[in-house]
Design a protein around this motif. Structure first.
Motif, PDB file in Angstrom:
ATOM      1  N   SER A 106       0.840  -1.198   0.000  1.00 35.92           N
ATOM      2  CA  SER A 106       0.000   0.000   0.000  1.00 35.92           C
ATOM      3  C   SER A 106       0.877   1.252   0.000  1.00 35.92           C
ATOM      4  CB  SER A 106      -0.897   0.010   1.234  1.00 35.92           C
ATOM      5  OG  SER A 106      -0.132   0.189   2.413  1.00 35.92           O
ATOM      6  N   LYS A 107       0.316   2.342  -0.489  1.00 40.18           N
ATOM      7  CA  LYS A 107       1.070   3.598  -0.537  1.00 40.18           C
ATOM      8  C   LYS A 107       1.504   4.029   0.860  1.00 40.18           C
ATOM      9  CE  LYS A 107      -0.092   6.745  -3.473  1.00 40.18           C
ATOM     10  NZ  LYS A 107      -0.802   7.852  -4.187  1.00 40.18           N
TER      11      LYS A 107
ATOM     12  N   ILE B 288       9.967   4.323   3.415  1.00 38.32           N
ATOM     13  CA  ILE B 288      10.938   5.252   2.839  1.00 38.32           C
ATOM     14  C   ILE B 288      11.248   6.385   3.810  1.00 38.32           C
ATOM     15  CG2 ILE B 288      11.365   6.906   0.980  1.00 38.32           C
ATOM     16  CD1 ILE B 288      11.571   3.943   0.174  1.00 38.32           C
ATOM     17  N   MET B 289      10.241   6.861   4.527  1.00 43.04           N
ATOM     18  CA  MET B 289      10.483   7.904   5.531  1.00 43.04           C
ATOM     19  C   MET B 289      11.485   7.429   6.571  1.00 43.04           C
ATOM     20  SD  MET B 289       6.616   9.398   6.147  1.00 43.04           S
ATOM     21  CE  MET B 289       7.095  10.328   7.618  1.00 43.04           C
TER      22      MET B 289
ATOM     23  N   ALA C   5       8.470  14.316   0.817  1.00 40.48           N
ATOM     24  CA  ALA C   5       9.736  13.950   0.181  1.00 40.48           C
ATOM     25  C   ALA C   5       9.764  12.458  -0.144  1.00 40.48           C
ATOM     26  CB  ALA C   5      10.904  14.317   1.084  1.00 40.48           C
ATOM     27  N   ALA C   6       9.191  11.653   0.741  1.00 36.96           N
ATOM     28  CA  ALA C   6       9.142  10.206   0.514  1.00 36.96           C
ATOM     29  C   ALA C   6       8.283   9.871  -0.698  1.00 36.96           C
ATOM     30  CB  ALA C   6       8.613   9.497   1.755  1.00 36.96           C
ATOM     31  N   LEU C   7       7.155  10.536  -0.823  1.00 42.30           N
ATOM     32  CA  LEU C   7       6.266  10.292  -1.960  1.00 42.30           C
ATOM     33  C   LEU C   7       6.954  10.676  -3.265  1.00 42.30           C
ATOM     34  CD1 LEU C   7       3.531   9.480  -3.077  1.00 42.30           C
ATOM     35  CD2 LEU C   7       2.715  11.807  -2.631  1.00 42.30           C
TER      36      LEU C   7
ATOM     37  N   GLN D 170       9.631   9.280  -8.411  1.00 44.76           N
ATOM     38  CA  GLN D 170      10.754   9.472  -9.330  1.00 44.76           C
ATOM     39  C   GLN D 170      11.511   8.181  -9.570  1.00 44.76           C
ATOM     40  OE1 GLN D 170      12.969  12.649  -7.434  1.00 44.76           O
ATOM     41  NE2 GLN D 170      11.847  14.243  -8.542  1.00 44.76           N
ATOM     42  N   ARG D 171      11.807   7.462  -8.508  1.00 47.57           N
ATOM     43  CA  ARG D 171      12.575   6.224  -8.643  1.00 47.57           C
ATOM     44  C   ARG D 171      11.782   5.159  -9.405  1.00 47.57           C
ATOM     45  NH1 ARG D 171      17.105   5.579  -5.295  1.00 47.57           N
ATOM     46  NH2 ARG D 171      18.013   7.639  -4.960  1.00 47.57           N
ATOM     47  N   GLU D 172      10.502   5.077  -9.144  1.00 50.35           N
ATOM     48  CA  GLU D 172       9.707   4.052  -9.811  1.00 50.35           C
ATOM     49  C   GLU D 172       9.505   4.362 -11.287  1.00 50.35           C
ATOM     50  OE1 GLU D 172       6.123   2.921  -7.839  1.00 50.35           O
ATOM     51  OE2 GLU D 172       7.238   1.622  -6.477  1.00 50.35           O
TER      52      GLU D 172
END
Length: 206
Positions: A130-131, A138-139, A148-150, A155-157
């Motif tokens: 889940s998101k 990531i946080m 920032a985590a979102l 970007q990475r995905e």
């Protein structure tokens, strides 16, 4: 009867716990674990610097800045004749195939499901979450806030998906490309690993 190699290829959403689950699977099946370790193998196979493969790792579009790393890999003639993104992908693919031939392995990403598509005893798994779960992961790991985590995930995905789609001609994360797709945030990482391990054993009659 000769013992068969078991190859597990793990695709994963960022922050899904895919790396941890893959490590547990490797321990469960007494298999070698390959994530960033593949970069070192590819470097040894090609004779190029591992730094070159790090820049190329699951992404496209870095190549304009690669020239500064030529001193690490040889003279400019080697650069001109042998270094291209496609060649780097080939070197990495060769390293994946060589490792898979030597024994049981768990590969994380790097299009291993596509590279090993003609191998027997392969299971392709995609791990999502889940998101909220992914953002929390990531946080904690990156020491950043929610926004920032979102952004980090998005970007990475996007980069990871573009890399996979380009080299495989398939769609990253699409269920058609995998034997099993599972949401790790439902059961948690350990229970998810056990579920996948049971699936692998049943598939191969172990």
């Amino acid at each position: 009867m000769e013992k068969k190699h078991i190859i597990i290829n793990v695709g994963r959403q960022l922050g899904s716990g895919g790396h941890d689950i893959a490590r547990m699977l490797a321990m469960d099946f007494n298999a070698k674990y390959y994530d960033r370790e593949l970069l070192n193998l590819a470097a040894k196979e090609s004779g190029f610097s591992e730094k070159v493969f790090e820049l190329h790792d699951e992404q496209r579009g870095f190549f304009k800045s690669l020239r500064q790393y030529v001193p690490f890999v040889g003279d400019s003639s080697i650069y001109a004749n042998n270094i291209s993104q496609e060649n780097l992908f080939k070197f990495q693919s060769d390293a994946i195939r060589k490792a898979a031939q030597e024994g049981s392995c768990v590969f994380v990403g790097r299009c291993a499901d596509y590279v090993l598509r003609d191998f027997d005893n392969v299971v392709n798994v995609f791990i999502s979450a889940s998101k909220r779960f992914r953002i929390d992961q990531i946080m904690a790991k990156q020491k950043i806030d929610k926004n920032a985590a979102l952004k980090f995930i998005q970007q990475r995905e996007a980069t990871r998906a573009a890399y996979y789609n380009y080299y495989t001609g398939k769609k990253w994360g699409s269920s058609e490309s995998y034997d099993l797709c599972i949401d790790a945030s439902v059961l948690g990482l350990q229970a998810t690993e056990k579920f996948i391990a049971d699936f692998v054993r049943k598939k191969f009659g172990l």
